[in-house]
Motif scaffolding. Sequence first.
Motif, PDB file in Angstrom:
ATOM      1  N   ARG A 114     -39.894 -14.344  -1.842  1.00 44.77           N
ATOM      2  CA  ARG A 114     -38.710 -13.492  -1.964  1.00 44.77           C
ATOM      3  C   ARG A 114     -37.442 -14.251  -1.606  1.00 44.77           C
ATOM      4  N   VAL A 115     -37.501 -15.067  -0.559  1.00 37.80           N
ATOM      5  CA  VAL A 115     -36.332 -15.857  -0.181  1.00 37.80           C
ATOM      6  C   VAL A 115     -35.973 -16.833  -1.285  1.00 37.80           C
ATOM      7  N   LEU A 116     -36.968 -17.481  -1.844  1.00 36.05           N
ATOM      8  CA  LEU A 116     -36.720 -18.463  -2.899  1.00 36.05           C
ATOM      9  C   LEU A 116     -36.118 -17.801  -4.128  1.00 36.05           C
ATOM     10  N   LEU A 117     -36.679 -16.679  -4.549  1.00 34.41           N
ATOM     11  CA  LEU A 117     -36.166 -15.983  -5.727  1.00 34.41           C
ATOM     12  C   LEU A 117     -34.763 -15.454  -5.480  1.00 34.41           C
ATOM     13  N   HIS A 118     -34.540 -14.848  -4.333  1.00 38.10           N
ATOM     14  CA  HIS A 118     -33.240 -14.260  -4.028  1.00 38.10           C
ATOM     15  C   HIS A 118     -32.159 -15.330  -3.923  1.00 38.10           C
ATOM     16  N   THR A 119     -32.459 -16.453  -3.303  1.00 40.34           N
ATOM     17  CA  THR A 119     -31.455 -17.498  -3.102  1.00 40.34           C
ATOM     18  C   THR A 119     -31.028 -18.119  -4.428  1.00 40.34           C
ATOM     19  N   VAL A 120     -31.982 -18.385  -5.312  1.00 38.60           N
ATOM     20  CA  VAL A 120     -31.644 -19.003  -6.607  1.00 38.60           C
ATOM     21  C   VAL A 120     -30.805 -18.052  -7.454  1.00 38.60           C
ATOM     22  N   ILE A 121     -31.183 -16.758  -7.484  1.00 39.13           N
ATOM     23  CA  ILE A 121     -30.423 -15.801  -8.280  1.00 39.13           C
ATOM     24  C   ILE A 121     -29.031 -15.599  -7.688  1.00 39.13           C
ATOM     25  N   ALA A 122     -28.928 -15.480  -6.354  1.00 44.06           N
ATOM     26  CA  ALA A 122     -27.632 -15.266  -5.727  1.00 44.06           C
ATOM     27  C   ALA A 122     -26.703 -16.452  -5.924  1.00 44.06           C
ATOM     28  N   GLY A 123     -27.240 -17.663  -5.970  1.00 49.75           N
ATOM     29  CA  GLY A 123     -26.401 -18.842  -6.118  1.00 49.75           C
ATOM     30  C   GLY A 123     -26.023 -19.168  -7.541  1.00 49.75           C
ATOM     31  N   LEU A 124     -26.959 -18.994  -8.483  1.00 52.85           N
ATOM     32  CA  LEU A 124     -26.709 -19.372  -9.879  1.00 52.85           C
ATOM     33  C   LEU A 124     -26.282 -18.204 -10.754  1.00 52.85           C
ATOM     34  N   GLY A 125     -26.575 -16.986 -10.354  1.00 46.66           N
ATOM     35  CA  GLY A 125     -26.099 -15.830 -11.099  1.00 46.66           C
ATOM     36  C   GLY A 125     -26.729 -15.700 -12.468  1.00 46.66           C
ATOM     37  N   LYS A 126     -25.908 -15.504 -13.479  1.00 46.99           N
ATOM     38  CA  LYS A 126     -26.386 -15.214 -14.830  1.00 46.99           C
ATOM     39  C   LYS A 126     -27.006 -16.422 -15.524  1.00 46.99           C
ATOM     40  N   GLN A 127     -26.977 -17.574 -14.931  1.00 45.59           N
ATOM     41  CA  GLN A 127     -27.639 -18.737 -15.511  1.00 45.59           C
ATOM     42  C   GLN A 127     -29.162 -18.665 -15.368  1.00 45.59           C
ATOM     43  N   VAL A 128     -29.652 -17.729 -14.573  1.00 43.39           N
ATOM     44  CA  VAL A 128     -31.081 -17.658 -14.261  1.00 43.39           C
ATOM     45  C   VAL A 128     -31.772 -16.694 -15.220  1.00 43.39           C
ATOM     46  N   HIS A 129     -32.917 -17.098 -15.748  1.00 39.52           N
ATOM     47  CA  HIS A 129     -33.823 -16.213 -16.481  1.00 39.52           C
ATOM     48  C   HIS A 129     -34.775 -15.609 -15.443  1.00 39.52           C
ATOM     49  N   VAL A 130     -34.481 -14.392 -15.063  1.00 38.80           N
ATOM     50  CA  VAL A 130     -35.123 -13.803 -13.897  1.00 38.80           C
ATOM     51  C   VAL A 130     -36.622 -13.659 -14.090  1.00 38.80           C
ATOM     52  N   ASP A 131     -37.057 -13.147 -15.230  1.00 41.44           N
ATOM     53  CA  ASP A 131     -38.489 -12.926 -15.444  1.00 41.44           C
ATOM     54  C   ASP A 131     -39.272 -14.237 -15.422  1.00 41.44           C
ATOM     55  N   GLN A 132     -38.734 -15.265 -16.040  1.00 43.31           N
ATOM     56  CA  GLN A 132     -39.413 -16.567 -16.022  1.00 43.31           C
ATOM     57  C   GLN A 132     -39.470 -17.134 -14.607  1.00 43.31           C
ATOM     58  N   LEU A 133     -38.370 -16.962 -13.860  1.00 39.52           N
ATOM     59  CA  LEU A 133     -38.347 -17.486 -12.496  1.00 39.52           C
ATOM     60  C   LEU A 133     -39.353 -16.749 -11.613  1.00 39.52           C
ATOM     61  N   ARG A 134     -39.462 -15.437 -11.751  1.00 43.45           N
ATOM     62  CA  ARG A 134     -40.443 -14.687 -10.970  1.00 43.45           C
ATOM     63  C   ARG A 134     -41.858 -15.163 -11.266  1.00 43.45           C
ATOM     64  N   HIS A 135     -42.162 -15.337 -12.544  1.00 46.15           N
ATOM     65  CA  HIS A 135     -43.500 -15.780 -12.932  1.00 46.15           C
ATOM     66  C   HIS A 135     -43.791 -17.171 -12.389  1.00 46.15           C
ATOM     67  N   ALA A 136     -42.800 -18.062 -12.465  1.00 44.03           N
ATOM     68  CA  ALA A 136     -43.011 -19.437 -12.000  1.00 44.03           C
ATOM     69  C   ALA A 136     -43.190 -19.494 -10.486  1.00 44.03           C
ATOM     70  N   ILE A 137     -42.412 -18.690  -9.732  1.00 42.70           N
ATOM     71  CA  ILE A 137     -42.515 -18.713  -8.277  1.00 42.70           C
ATOM     72  C   ILE A 137     -43.862 -18.186  -7.818  1.00 42.70           C
TER      73      ILE A 137
END
Length: 731
Positions: free
Chosen positions: A199-222
């Motif tokens: 959760r920390v890893l997912l939240h930090t990347v999304i909060a820092g990069l914003g709309k550049q992140v593909h959220v579903d792909q990042l969740r699956h990869a984490i």
Amino acid sequence: MDETFGGVSSVVESSLYHNVHSILRELDCEPQAGSSCNKGMLRWTLHNRVDRSPSISVPLVRVLIKELEKAERIDSKIRIIPLLHTLAYAVLQSVFIPEDLYRRIYICLKSLVTLPVPYCAIALNYARQMKMEQIAPGIRFQRRVIAEHSLRNDLYPLHEKVFVFIDPAVFPLSLLNALKADVESADAGGGDPLVCKRRVLLHTVIAGLGKQVHVDQLRHAIEHLGEDLELHFQNVVTILEQRTEDGASDDNQYKARLQKIYQDILTAAKDPTRPASKVETQLPCPEVSFHVWTKEDEIWNELVNFALMVPADGNSAYMDEDVLKRDSVVSTVSTDSGIEGDMPISEFSSIMIEPQGGPEEQSSSQSFYRRPCVRWPKAGNRMTLMMEAIKGNGGYVLNKEERNLTARIVVMGDDRTLGRLAKTLHTIRKREARHLLLTKRVNLEMYYIPVTDQSPPSIQGHLPEDMLTLARYLGSVDLWYDCNITGLGAMILKLAQMSISQSESSDPNTFLLDIISYYTRVGQHPVHLPIYSVKICFSGLSTHTVEEVFVAQLAMDFPEVKRYRATFKDTIKGSVRYKKYNLQEFNGAVVSINYRKASISDREVEKGMSLSTTGMLMRVTPSCRAKSLHSVSISFKDMNPTRPSMASLRAVSANIRVLEERPFSVCLDKDPHKTFKNVQSIEVSPCLDPGYCHQPTAKSKYSLGEGGESLSKYLNKTLTLPINTFCGNEQ
């Protein structure tokens, strides 16, 4: 992806606006029966909605900023503190906040610094946090999860733990088991360290990069990182902590480092055909330790255990049992005396035999030696164990002078429970008077959720004794506490009874855990309740005395004895003078009271009086308008209805004794377990902190040079019970 970054419909924004206004309207209304419960439920429902859908946090923040600006403009101070806490908690729950919205939040909070205390203090604290969050998005979420779940890292060594102590005098046994099951099962999976790191890893990347992140792909990869999860977690912690220290000096380098981690995580995903990920960005509930408070020293023992679980490197607040045992020692509990002559022959076979001397002596001389073992300490030896841990002995090591641990003590009960908590605090301070072993290493925060099993008034109109007087005082000081803690605390018993009737297959009830989480995270401002000490002297030839403390009230009950006193009145009829005999009845015992009368100017006056009474009551609960907390209100009970009752008086200290051989009884904090009989006299005064009172003849560090006047006499030496609320008060 638009919903993740705040893209919601106008219908959702309108509903959020109405939710916030419903909370504010009830704050403006006069207190009514059952209204405080509804206020707390509205706040709980709103934050639960944000927790389930973090995307609505952005429009909610916009609504809250508008309402804060409006409250400042119309000078509605009753709304400011609830809006500040709701805004800060919404930002903590959010996944992504735009840069322009961060600036608007900071400007709004900075404008509130000109208000009086406590509004300016709370606004300034949140302004600093929002500035830090603007520089390093996600830092508050990351630090909160690391501290509450003791995630191992090198740059943020703070750790917290919530200890919930429930008074069995208030809760029946069946409800205790139901509450424990609710707390332990409400967030059973959220406390897993791997889940928290994801959760920390997912939240930090999304909060820092914003709309550049593909959220579903990042969740699956984490979710399928495997062994690389620890590496990436440590990297994001390092990036945000360094960003916080360096400030916004190099924004491009910060984004580039986050982008590299993001790409590495996507590359490490091994199987893209796996089902949807369950990794969430919700803030997990803190680690909660549930206890039924049956032993008086249980809080002390838990605090010592919490402090002793810190390893030498300070990377984690907890260690496995195998790590605590030294490699060269086999953990075996020793029960014998260690003397060969005391050991039965049947046990010799289990003892290792070591030959002594050279080869020529081995056949004739052998001796027994003990297997290396560890004797685990008992509760009474914890003070010695703490001292050994500071020296680095016994397999335990404590870092010196470092307060990286925070123990949040949450007690649930009524005035009797707070009386026990005051006694526990006094005992801890007394133990720490000579050696500051625990309080130098553990920050102690205290919280109170008022719950009572008090039955409603009967049909005949008999009013039971109010067991929540201190809770009502806390609610009068802090209206947000009255709404969210006092009001919702009344529902805990009802929800526990409902959970018993429900089937075991039903979903766990998260209500209590949500209340504890919000209270311990947001309630950081203490209200100091005065503690009074009482010295009790008993009747008879024995000189035995007892010293106790109380925080709510002290009740004295005198024997009901009817007396008759003869009075004579002269009457004249004509030239003859008559003496008229009259018999006057009075009740109770004759007592002598010497007290120091309290005054706003702190110019106490010594006074004394004698009177007959059947009972006296000392209440510590002050009025909200009183300037000084350190005074008691003394009222008297008279069984004679024809005589006008004496008004109560306020005193700083008092000495009370009976003038006859008729002992009385004393009850502290409405607790029948703290009832003392055959009492001859009592001495009541503000409780002094044992840390200041120890060794009064020693040279104080607060002095004006060699032989100068000591400044310690100007320090506040009284001991108070600090209960955390949402706004607090000045000590």
